[in-house]
Design a protein around this motif. Sequence first.
Motif, PDB file in Angstrom:
ATOM      1  N   ARG A  29      23.341 -55.293 -14.351  1.00 41.10           N
ATOM      2  CA  ARG A  29      21.939 -55.442 -14.752  1.00 41.10           C
ATOM      3  C   ARG A  29      21.750 -56.587 -15.750  1.00 41.10           C
ATOM      4  NH1 ARG A  29      24.107 -51.255 -17.571  1.00 41.10           N
ATOM      5  NH2 ARG A  29      23.644 -51.066 -19.807  1.00 41.10           N
ATOM      6  N   LEU A  74      17.737 -56.848 -11.465  1.00 41.23           N
ATOM      7  CA  LEU A  74      17.696 -55.795 -10.454  1.00 41.23           C
ATOM      8  C   LEU A  74      16.272 -55.404 -10.073  1.00 41.23           C
ATOM      9  CD1 LEU A  74      20.604 -53.496 -11.720  1.00 41.23           C
ATOM     10  CD2 LEU A  74      20.676 -55.307  -9.996  1.00 41.23           C
ATOM     11  N   GLU A  75      15.283 -55.884 -10.839  1.00 45.02           N
ATOM     12  CA  GLU A  75      13.884 -55.627 -10.514  1.00 45.02           C
ATOM     13  C   GLU A  75      13.306 -56.678  -9.572  1.00 45.02           C
ATOM     14  OE1 GLU A  75      12.399 -52.776 -11.430  1.00 45.02           O
ATOM     15  OE2 GLU A  75      14.421 -52.346 -12.161  1.00 45.02           O
ATOM     16  N   LYS A 135      15.977 -55.416  -5.052  1.00 45.15           N
ATOM     17  CA  LYS A 135      15.558 -54.077  -4.642  1.00 45.15           C
ATOM     18  C   LYS A 135      15.744 -53.882  -3.142  1.00 45.15           C
ATOM     19  CE  LYS A 135      12.175 -52.953  -8.239  1.00 45.15           C
ATOM     20  NZ  LYS A 135      10.768 -52.577  -8.495  1.00 45.15           N
ATOM     21  N   ALA A 136      15.383 -54.884  -2.356  1.00 46.08           N
ATOM     22  CA  ALA A 136      15.512 -54.774  -0.906  1.00 46.08           C
ATOM     23  C   ALA A 136      16.962 -54.635  -0.482  1.00 46.08           C
ATOM     24  CB  ALA A 136      14.887 -56.001  -0.236  1.00 46.08           C
ATOM     25  N   ALA A 137      17.866 -55.257  -1.245  1.00 50.09           N
ATOM     26  CA  ALA A 137      19.293 -55.184  -0.932  1.00 50.09           C
ATOM     27  C   ALA A 137      19.944 -53.925  -1.487  1.00 50.09           C
ATOM     28  CB  ALA A 137      20.007 -56.419  -1.468  1.00 50.09           C
ATOM     29  N   GLY A 138      19.182 -53.123  -2.233  1.00 49.51           N
ATOM     30  CA  GLY A 138      19.732 -51.900  -2.796  1.00 49.51           C
ATOM     31  C   GLY A 138      20.718 -52.139  -3.917  1.00 49.51           C
ATOM     32  N   LYS A 139      20.561 -53.221  -4.658  1.00 51.40           N
ATOM     33  CA  LYS A 139      21.483 -53.520  -5.753  1.00 51.40           C
ATOM     34  C   LYS A 139      21.337 -52.488  -6.872  1.00 51.40           C
ATOM     35  CE  LYS A 139      23.534 -57.308  -4.328  1.00 51.40           C
ATOM     36  NZ  LYS A 139      24.994 -57.409  -4.185  1.00 51.40           N
ATOM     37  N   LYS A 140      22.460 -51.951  -7.318  1.00 51.05           N
ATOM     38  CA  LYS A 140      22.493 -50.947  -8.376  1.00 51.05           C
ATOM     39  C   LYS A 140      23.398 -51.410  -9.504  1.00 51.05           C
ATOM     40  CE  LYS A 140      20.016 -48.063  -5.903  1.00 51.05           C
ATOM     41  NZ  LYS A 140      18.599 -47.803  -6.253  1.00 51.05           N
TER      42      LYS A 140
END
Length: 312
Positions: A73, A78-79, A84-89
């Motif tokens: 982060r 990550l925003e 978000k579309a790639a599902g990054k956490k």
Amino acid sequence: MNTRNLSAAILLGLMMASPLVTAQSDAQQTQHASQAAVLGKPVSLAEMEASLATPGRLGFSVHTSANWQVPLRGLLNLEAPAAKAAGKKDGDEPIQVYLYEFTHPQHGRFFIDTGVAQGLLEAPTRHGVQAELFQAFGLGKIQLLQSTGEIASGGKPLCGIFLTHLHLDHIIGLPDLAADIPLYVGRNEHLSLSPQNHMTQATTDALLSGRPPLNEWGFDKGEAIDVFGDASVYALHTPGHTEGSTAYVLNTLDGPVLIAGDTCHTTWGWQQGVEPGYFTRDKSQNRISLLALKALSDRHSQLKVYLGHQQL
């Protein structure tokens, strides 16, 4: 929670730029003296780009000083819609700490950024890194591969150090380098404001202590700095990550290279055009600088790009 853990938690909270931290809590990056650089002359970006078709003169090498892990982060916003579309956490992301070296046939040997000094990891407080800061910034996770001292000992004395910016992970090699080596930074880099500077300023000042004033590149909008006046090395103002963040374009014997600094930390961030996360001072400005560098790269396919902390 004991006192040390409480201090570390407070530091981490401030690092994450909590909404509770107001603009009034910003502090400048260092109180070390700064002056206008005598070296270099402004040229147009078009003139710089024209030089990329000409064979270069510089010897160039990349040194991976250390492996590290830091929160994703911080490295990546990550925003951002693409993240978000790639599902990054969030999670610990493997990165590297680099030191770039070039040799000019007339002007000598230079570093870009500084790698990691072994002595700083072994005795951080001796170099102004207090235990809470060492813990909060995860410096204990650094795995040294080649110290700055080892890299520096493998050639002629250094004639200068060009810094992409003054964040600690880009200057913690300084204890291994002679105190009289000139240091070069972007315009107003020493004044760059951020809440986390309340924790890092004293350490930055300690690492710069005893050294000459920082030499600031004289950037104007839409211009590059031709460092030696011979189209071999250019400095580019890329504000956002810090006020004075600087990228460098080198015309090397093996073709032109772009040192992007922390305008982009990660491979995925570069490929998707997503700016860094909470490590960066101004995400929107950082994104503008990132997209400008990507456009430069797109216009010149022969340009080899080196990112802040991962490889393409």
